[in-house]
Structures are given as C-alpha cells and as structure tokens.
Design an enzyme around this catalytic site. Structure first.
Site, PDB file in Angstrom:
ATOM      1  N   THR A  76       0.857  -1.183   0.000  1.00 16.44           N
ATOM      2  CA  THR A  76       0.000   0.000   0.000  1.00 16.44           C
ATOM      3  C   THR A  76       0.895   1.236   0.000  1.00 16.44           C
ATOM      4  O   THR A  76       1.658   1.453   0.938  1.00 16.44           O
ATOM      5  CB  THR A  76      -0.916   0.018   1.238  1.00 16.44           C
TER       6      THR A  76
ATOM      7  N   LYS B  56      -7.470   0.575  -3.080  1.00 18.11           N
ATOM      8  CA  LYS B  56      -7.010   0.024  -1.793  1.00 18.11           C
ATOM      9  C   LYS B  56      -7.155   1.053  -0.676  1.00 18.11           C
ATOM     10  O   LYS B  56      -7.539   0.715   0.452  1.00 18.11           O
ATOM     11  CB  LYS B  56      -5.544  -0.421  -1.909  1.00 18.11           C
TER      12      LYS B  56
ATOM     13  N   LYS C 290     -33.348   4.297  13.257  1.00 17.00           N
ATOM     14  CA  LYS C 290     -33.985   3.863  14.501  1.00 17.00           C
ATOM     15  C   LYS C 290     -32.937   3.305  15.471  1.00 17.00           C
ATOM     16  O   LYS C 290     -32.861   3.713  16.637  1.00 17.00           O
ATOM     17  CB  LYS C 290     -35.036   2.798  14.220  1.00 17.00           C
TER      18      LYS C 290
END
Length: 360
Positions: free
Chosen positions: A149, A224, A300
């Site tokens: 990365t 990524k 909710k």
C-alpha cells in the site's frame, strides 16, 4: 436484489474474476486450458518476504515457470529455498530471470528503490527496443507488480519514470491480510494495462481468489486506500460499540462472536455497497425502496444506541456522525420521504419515517 459482482456474486468478466482451478475456469470462458501446462509460463520473482509476502510467495512454489525470491534477510528466504524456490542475492538478479516481479516491501521509498533497480538491470538492448516500440527480450516487458500500500500517485509516477526501459509498472495491492495470503484467498485491486493483467492473472491466482482489474496504473492503489478507509474506520466504530456495551454490562467477547458471525452471514459493511455512484438516488431507482427501508432501520437503531449512551454517560461521536449522514450516504435526499422534516443533525431525531409511504 443483486447486481453483478455484489453481495457475494461472482464479478462479471472482464473487469475481474474469481480464481480457482485455471483449466476449469478457462473452459468456462472459452480459453484453451493447454496454456496452463507450463510451456508458456514465465518465471516469477518475489521481492519482500515479510508477514504477507512470505505466504504469498510460498503459494507460488511449484509454479511451472519457476520462482525466484529475494529479501534483505537471508533467513526469510531459507524456508522458500528449502521448498524449491531459487534465491537471489539482489533485485537485479531477480530481474535478470523473471518476467513478472512481485514487490511486497514496506513503503514508497523501498518501492522506488526496487523499481529503479529492476529498470537499471534490464539489458541495454531491451531498453533500445522499448524506446523504439519494439517488444522487450522474450517479446514482452518485465512487469513489476507493486502489492504494498503506497501513495496514490507513486505507481503512476514510477510507471512514467521507467517508460521505455523494458519495465512496466503496475499497482496490485491486496486485501485479506496474513490469513488471506496463507489460504490463497486474497483480493487484488489491479491497476495497469489489459495485457499486463492477462499475464499476471494466472500466477496471482496462486495466492488470490479475486483479481479485479480497476483500470490504468494508479487505480489499484486508489481502490485500496478507499477499501482501507472502510476497514479502519470500522475498527473505530467497533471500539465505540465496545465502550457502549461495556458500560451496559455486556460481555465483550460474547458480543465479538455475535459480530463476527453476523458479518460472515451478511457480508458486513460491504453488503450495502450496491450502487455504481454516490450521487443522489433517482426516484425510479429500483434500489430506492430497499435502501429507504435500510435507512428506517438504521436511523432507529442509531437513535436508540445514542439514547442508551446518554443514559450511561458514554459519548458516541461515531454514532452521531453516522446518524447525521446516514440518509445522504445511501443516496436518499433530505429525510428520504416527502412530507417529513429534515433530521436535526445536532440532536438525534428518534421520529421514524412512515414506512407505508416508502412503498408509494
């Protein structure tokens, strides 16, 4: 409602494909299974044998074209050498033999060092051929596949830098961690040319069971980073949920088992990623009624969690943010229903929309 490649469905060719038995898969898409007999397989190199790189490389043992590995630590190469891989003393030695070089190193600086070393090791005759648009030695350039990365622009910058040297840089970061690498179930976000994708998909299929062609070089990394944003933001949300549960006297280990079980069934946050755009949803969109129901339930439950947090004195900033942006994130404008007031994003609005209206 499913769309191609969503909620567990197989992604449509040619944008990406599930991997498995190559001969069976290629027979299904009309390819000749004989390409897998090893006669056309090219040598694969692997540089960087860390926690994820080592099991990825291990699954390439027995690759018909051969595997050559390199790491700065000799001890990291030893188990692979014992299993049959060749070892290299340098990046240049890997580049001299491999047609595809996988790179799983630590950061951008190391990636740049490896790509430049590969480019500098390509024989001068190959560089001259590439400069004149003639295929490199063996008919094709050496592919350097960056699995780490890195920064969003690094791969494209390196691809431009080494253009004409006999090297083609692609970014192919992976998702699935150590467990996915060890089991051969990684997902690959491939950024690069279509010919490069076709060359890489067979060796990558040894350690990945989803290879998605995202687009040109650089798109793999961008995908990524978006994927990891979801991953690590979810960690922060998980920590907040644990604080609420702990304050309420809930056994956190039991809660964790419930979360992991239900996410395995539903697909976790990815199950809501149904649309091809984040733009506001058109009134005629067939997903509108489904997502309106999701909004009703989500608002909710978030409101109830915030009420419990207030009662127990637990601050829940992630829940507040989620409630304030929930409808917009689903593509639903305003409150999502005609005739209802805009939710107050500062104070949770526990008023539920009229679910009968959503069917109109």
């Amino acid at each position: 409602m499913k769309r191609d490649g969503e909620l567990g469905g197989a992604p449509a060719m040619p944008d990406g494909e599930p991997c498995g038995d190559p001969a069976k898969r290629d027979a299904e898409v009309g390819e000749d299974p004989s390409v897998h007999d090893g006669s056309q397989a090219e040598p694969v190199g692997f540089i960087g044998l860390g926690q994820i790189g080592a099991p990825m490389a291990a699954r390439l043992i027995g690759w018909p074209g051969g595997l050559i590995v390199h790491d700065a630590r000799p001890e990291a190469m030893a188990p692979l050498a014992d299993a049959g891989a060749r070892t290299a003393a340098s990046v240049a030695e890997v580049a001299a033999e491999a047609g595809i070089v996988s790179v799983m190193v630590r950061d951008d600086e190391q990636v740049r060092d490896v790509v430049r070393a590969v480019a500098n090791s390509i024989p001068a005759v190959s560089k001259r051929a590439m400069a004149n648009s003639i295929p490199a030695v063996g008919g094709r350039p050496v592919i350097v596949a960056v699995h780490a990365t890195i920064g969003p622009d690094t791969a494209a910058e390196l691809a431009a830098e080494v253009a004409g040297t006999g090297v083609e840089v692609i970014d192919a970061p992976v998702s699935g961690g150590f467990m996915g690498a060890q089991s051969g179930r990684l997902a690959v976000m491939f950024g690069g040319s279509r010919p490069a994708y076709e060359r890489c998909r067979e060796p990558f299929g040894r350690w990945a069971d989803l290879i998605m062609h995202m687009g040109p070089v650089g798109t793999g990394t961008r995908a990524k980073l978006a994927r990891n944003l979801l991953h690590f933001a979810a960690f922060t949300a998980a920590a907040e949920a644990q604080r609420l549960a702990e304050a309420a006297g809930i056994d956190l280990r039991k809660l964790a088992r419930v979360v992991r079980h239900s996410d395995a069934v539903t697909g976790g946050p990815g199950m809501i990623m149904l649309r091809p755009t984040t733009a506001p949803m058109d009134a005629s969109d067939p997903l509108r009624e489904i997502l309106q129901n999701v909004r009703t339930l989500g608002e909710k439950d978030l409101s109830l969690a915030l009420e419990l947090g207030a009662e127990l004195g637990v601050d829940l900033p992630m829940a507040r943010l989620a409630l304030s942006s929930f409808a917009a994130g689903l593509g639903l404008p305003g409150s999502g229903l005609p005739g209802t007031r805009e939710p107050d994003t500062k104070v949770p609005d526990t008023t539920l929309p009229d679910t009968k209206e959503s069917a109109r």
